[in-house]
Design a protein around this motif. Structure first.
Motif: not given
Length: 331
Positions: A49, A54, A58
């Motif tokens: 991630n 992310n 996010r």
């Protein structure tokens, strides 16, 4: 976004999941496939991630992470990062997150198939582990020594009754670059004379054969030899713990970079540049793959795994993918 890609169904057969397949089939350009494997609950999903951007606001766009003893990933999940985060120097980025090895919920045969499949589908393979490379770490990599039993280069070998006829030299030519990522690393790397060691040199020393008089030396030396033989392109990187406080470590996926340890942020940034800048596109026999071809390849490999007495054949699977593409073009 992220989605399930490969799961073991209720009938005990591997199945390609439509959500993950659809994500991949949208990619018409060459793909760079980064897969991560390692023990469960060691931060593989958090690493991916972070690589994809992310995190923090996010976080929900990436792989699912958790702070309990329960494994978050099942089988293999896929993520296709959005925007600039999805662009490598040599293709569109695809991330594969694998179910953690050695969990209490799965057996060795299951682990071996997930591990082998992640290798077969990736163009850059990250082995995620915690701390130093010691004898216990080598023990946990026994699956690498077993790979020739679960993967074959030629279709003829794959159809044999015992399966896995490929030898290390043949398999090595098809395997991706190997990065051993040592997480939460806190010790100084030094040789016997107290001189600093680079991570690559540290890894190579750890992979040298041990004296035959040492406990379980033969078995461990076989694992070391398998890593050396199967992954001629190999490297090692260390990362410190992402945060100093336990509570922050558990919720690291939701934290901004400013709330993480600077050494971790700097190390992760350098590692991201390294992977995105050097990871090769996924190719077989000189032909680059797009997203649809990767899905077709995964279908061929899982079909072999679902057939008793058969192991995935690299050449055989590729020939089937090419035939499928040709038929689609003709139609």
């Amino acid at each position: 976004s992220a989605a399930p890609f490969v799961r073991l169904g209720e009938a005990g057969k591997w199945e390609i999941q439509p959500e993950g397949a659809q994500l991949l089939q949208r990619i018409e350009a060459p793909i760079v496939v980064v897969a991560v494997a390692g023990l469960y609950r060691t931060g593989k999903s958090f690493f991916l991630n972070t690589l994809a951007g992310n995190t923090a606001a996010r976080a929900k766009a990436g792989f699912r992470v958790g702070s309990t003893t329960e494994s978050c990933t099942r089988g293999i999940d896929v993520c296709v990062p959005d925007g600039d985060a999805g662009q490598c120097r040599r293709g569109s980025l695809v991330l594969l997150d694998t179910e953690g090895l050695a969990s209490m919920e799965q057996d060795e045969a299951y682990d071996a198939q997930v591990f082998a499949l992640s290798l077969l589908l990736s163009s850059y393979f990250v082995l995620n582990s915690m701390g130093v490379i010691d004898e216990a770490a080598v023990d946990r990599l026994y699956l690498i020594g077993e790979l020739s039993k679960h993967i074959s280069v030629s279709a003829a070998a794959a159809e044999g009754p015992a399966g896995g006829g490929g030898v290390a030299a043949e398999l090595a030519s098809f395997f991706p670059p190997f990065l051993w990522l040592l997480r939460d690393f806190v010790v100084d790397m030094r040789d016997a004379d107290g001189q600093p060691l680079a991570p690559d040199a540290y890894m190579e020393r750890a992979l040298e054969p041990r004296p035959s008089t040492a406990r379980r030396a033969a078995e461990r030396n076989e694992t070391r030899a398998a890593i050396r033989d199967l992954f001629p392109s190999r490297s090692c990187v260390t990362l410190v713990r992402p945060a100093a406080e336990e509570a922050d470590v558990r919720r690291a996926i939701g934290l901004e970079a400013s709330q993480l340890r600077p050494q971790f942020v700097e190390g992760m940034s350098a590692l991201k540049q390294r992977i995105l800048g050097t990871a090769p596109p996924k190719a077989l026999l000189g032909e680059p793959l797009d997203g649809s071809m990767l899905v077709a390849l995964a279908r061929q490999y899982t079909a072999a795994m679902n057939t008793e007495g058969v192991v995935p054949s690299i050449r055989g699977a590729w020939e089937s993918v090419v035939e499928e593409r040709c038929r689609a073009a003709a139609d």
